[in-house]
Every structure is written in structure tokens, then in C-alpha cells.
Design an enzyme around this catalytic site. Structure first.
Site, PDB file in Angstrom:
ATOM      1  N   ASP A  30       0.853  -1.185   0.000  1.00 30.77           N
ATOM      2  CA  ASP A  30       0.000   0.000   0.000  1.00 30.77           C
ATOM      3  C   ASP A  30       0.893   1.239   0.000  1.00 30.77           C
ATOM      4  O   ASP A  30       1.866   1.323   0.766  1.00 30.77           O
ATOM      5  CB  ASP A  30      -0.876  -0.017   1.265  1.00 30.77           C
ATOM      6  N   ASN A  87     -12.324  -2.511   4.239  1.00 31.09           N
ATOM      7  CA  ASN A  87     -13.282  -1.410   4.319  1.00 31.09           C
ATOM      8  C   ASN A  87     -14.290  -1.583   3.185  1.00 31.09           C
ATOM      9  O   ASN A  87     -13.893  -1.716   2.024  1.00 31.09           O
ATOM     10  CB  ASN A  87     -12.551  -0.073   4.174  1.00 31.09           C
ATOM     11  N   GLN A  94     -13.999   2.988   2.887  1.00 33.31           N
ATOM     12  CA  GLN A  94     -13.487   2.529   1.584  1.00 33.31           C
ATOM     13  C   GLN A  94     -13.296   3.738   0.677  1.00 33.31           C
ATOM     14  O   GLN A  94     -14.207   4.558   0.513  1.00 33.31           O
ATOM     15  CB  GLN A  94     -14.470   1.540   0.920  1.00 33.31           C
ATOM     16  N   HIS A 100     -10.498  -4.864  -1.509  1.00 31.87           N
ATOM     17  CA  HIS A 100      -9.122  -5.185  -1.108  1.00 31.87           C
ATOM     18  C   HIS A 100      -9.052  -5.427   0.388  1.00 31.87           C
ATOM     19  O   HIS A 100      -9.787  -4.821   1.161  1.00 31.87           O
ATOM     20  CB  HIS A 100      -8.165  -4.052  -1.497  1.00 31.87           C
ATOM     21  N   HIS A 102      -6.598  -5.205   3.635  1.00 32.92           N
ATOM     22  CA  HIS A 102      -5.355  -4.624   4.159  1.00 32.92           C
ATOM     23  C   HIS A 102      -4.709  -5.634   5.111  1.00 32.92           C
ATOM     24  O   HIS A 102      -5.381  -6.172   6.001  1.00 32.92           O
ATOM     25  CB  HIS A 102      -5.643  -3.373   4.995  1.00 32.92           C
TER      26      HIS A 102
HETATM   27  P1  DGP Z   1      -9.367   1.982   1.468  1.00 33.93           P
HETATM   28  O1  DGP Z   1      -9.479   3.274   2.210  1.00 33.93           O
HETATM   29  O2  DGP Z   1      -9.651   0.779   2.344  1.00 33.93           O
HETATM   30  O3  DGP Z   1     -10.204   1.982   0.202  1.00 33.93           O
HETATM   31  O4  DGP Z   1      -7.847   1.842   1.065  1.00 33.93           O
HETATM   32  C1  DGP Z   1      -7.311   2.214  -0.160  1.00 33.93           C
HETATM   33  C2  DGP Z   1      -5.822   2.118  -0.029  1.00 33.93           C
HETATM   34  O5  DGP Z   1      -5.258   2.125  -1.329  1.00 33.93           O
HETATM   35  C3  DGP Z   1      -5.162   3.263   0.727  1.00 33.93           C
HETATM   36  O6  DGP Z   1      -4.594   2.760   1.946  1.00 33.93           O
HETATM   37  C4  DGP Z   1      -4.087   3.784  -0.189  1.00 33.93           C
HETATM   38  C5  DGP Z   1      -3.986   2.728  -1.264  1.00 33.93           C
HETATM   39  N1  DGP Z   1      -3.704   3.240  -2.591  1.00 33.93           N
HETATM   40  C6  DGP Z   1      -4.443   4.158  -3.268  1.00 33.93           C
HETATM   41  N2  DGP Z   1      -3.895   4.394  -4.472  1.00 33.93           N
HETATM   42  C7  DGP Z   1      -2.798   3.592  -4.569  1.00 33.93           C
HETATM   43  C8  DGP Z   1      -1.822   3.396  -5.581  1.00 33.93           C
HETATM   44  O7  DGP Z   1      -1.829   3.982  -6.667  1.00 33.93           O
HETATM   45  N3  DGP Z   1      -0.830   2.498  -5.315  1.00 33.93           N
HETATM   46  C9  DGP Z   1      -0.780   1.809  -4.131  1.00 33.93           C
HETATM   47  N4  DGP Z   1       0.226   0.957  -3.970  1.00 33.93           N
HETATM   48  N5  DGP Z   1      -1.692   1.968  -3.144  1.00 33.93           N
HETATM   49  C10 DGP Z   1      -2.683   2.857  -3.370  1.00 33.93           C
END
Ligand code: DGP
Length: 147
Positions: A30, A87, A94, A100, A102
């Protein structure tokens, strides 16, 4: 081309630090690194969140979680445990609408930005109300099983 950021990562259109990939899932770091090693596990199939998972997709994704969790805990000897978090919908935080999970390794000795509020509220509900809640959830499950 999909506008979904995770579909773009799966397609290799934008970079990510991939830790595991097979025909069904991808796991990658992440970008926010709430804790060191914070990893996301996604299905390759674009599904909004757990509410849209089929049993088959759930099997494909969740059967891989234990080995990924063990690896994410074991890579750093300072890691003492981990949280799994999914989430589902904006009310539940979310922000990327491609389901996804975590994996959040937890540390006493390193920057650890994860927290969980867990207020108990059992005093708000009578026994009769909780019996009604149980029955209503069971009714929903029966409808789901018939569908
Ligand atoms: P959520 O809030 O549960 O939908 O988490 C989304 C997560 O996705 C957040 O912790 C940051 C991650 N994220 C968003 N954009 C990118 C990206 O372009 N690359 C990566 N590696 N993670 C990302």
C-alpha cells in the site's frame, strides 16, 4: 481502459511493489504504509467490495490470506502481530472501490499509524431487541441462500 486504479496496477499500467501474484489475486505494498510492510490483497476480477463477492471469488482471495499474513508478519523480526482489515463502502472508510484486504503488521518499536476505536454498546439493547436482531439476520441469510 479502466479508470480503476487497482485495475491499472493489475494490468501493469501503473507501477506497484508487487509481493505476490497468481491467476486470481495480486498482493502489493500500500502506497500509504500505515505500518511498515502494509500490504493490499486484491482480486484480479474487478469487484466493488465484499458485498459483491461470490463464494467462489471469496475462496480464491481468502484462501491465500494466511500465507500472505505469515509472510507479512515474518519479514521484519520487530513485527509482533498484524491486523486484517477490509473497508466496505464509504461509511466504512473505503476509498478505492475495487475490493481489497489490508494486511497491517503491528510494531511497538516502529512508526505504527494504525488505530481501532472499539466502544461497546451492549447497554443500548435489551435481550428482546437482540433476539429480534438475530432473527432478522437469520432471515436475510435464508433469503440469500434461496437466491
Ligand atoms: P481503502 O481506504 O480501504 O479503500 O484503502 C485504499 C488504499 O489504497 C489506501 O490505503 C491507499 C492505497 N492506494 C491508493 N492508491 C494507490 C496506488 O496507486 N498504489 C498503491 N500501492 N496503493 C494505493
Amino acid at each position: 481502459m479502466s479508470e480503476c486504479i487497482f485495475c491499472k496496477i493489475i494490468a501493469g499500467e501503473i507501477p506497484a511493489r508487487k509481493v505476490y501474484e497468481d491467476e486470481d489475486i495480486l498482493a502489493f505494498l500500500d502506497v500509504s504504509q500505515v505500518t511498515k510492510g502494509h500490504t493490499l490483497v486484491v482480486s484480479k476480477e474487478h469487484v466493488r467490495n465484499i458485498l459483491d463477492y461470490s463464494d467462489e471469488l471469496a475462496g480464491k482471495v481468502f484462501s491465500k490470506i494466511p500465507k500472505l499474513a505469515r509472510a507479512v508478519k515474518a519479514f521484519d523480526p520487530d513485527c509482533q502481530g498484524l491486523n486484517l482489515l477490509m473497508n466496505n463502502e464509504a461509511i466504512a472508510s473505503q476509498s478505492v472501490f475495487h475490493g481489497h484486504v489490508h494486511l497491517l503488521p503491528r510494531y511497538e518499536s516502529k512508526a505504527d499509524g494504525f488505530g481501532l476505536k472499539w466502544e461497546t454498546h451492549q447497554e443500548l439493547y435489551s435481550d428482546a431487541e437482540l433476539d429480534t436482531v438475530r432473527d432478522a439476520i437469520q432471515d436475510q441469510l435464508k433469503k440469500e441462500e434461496k437466491a
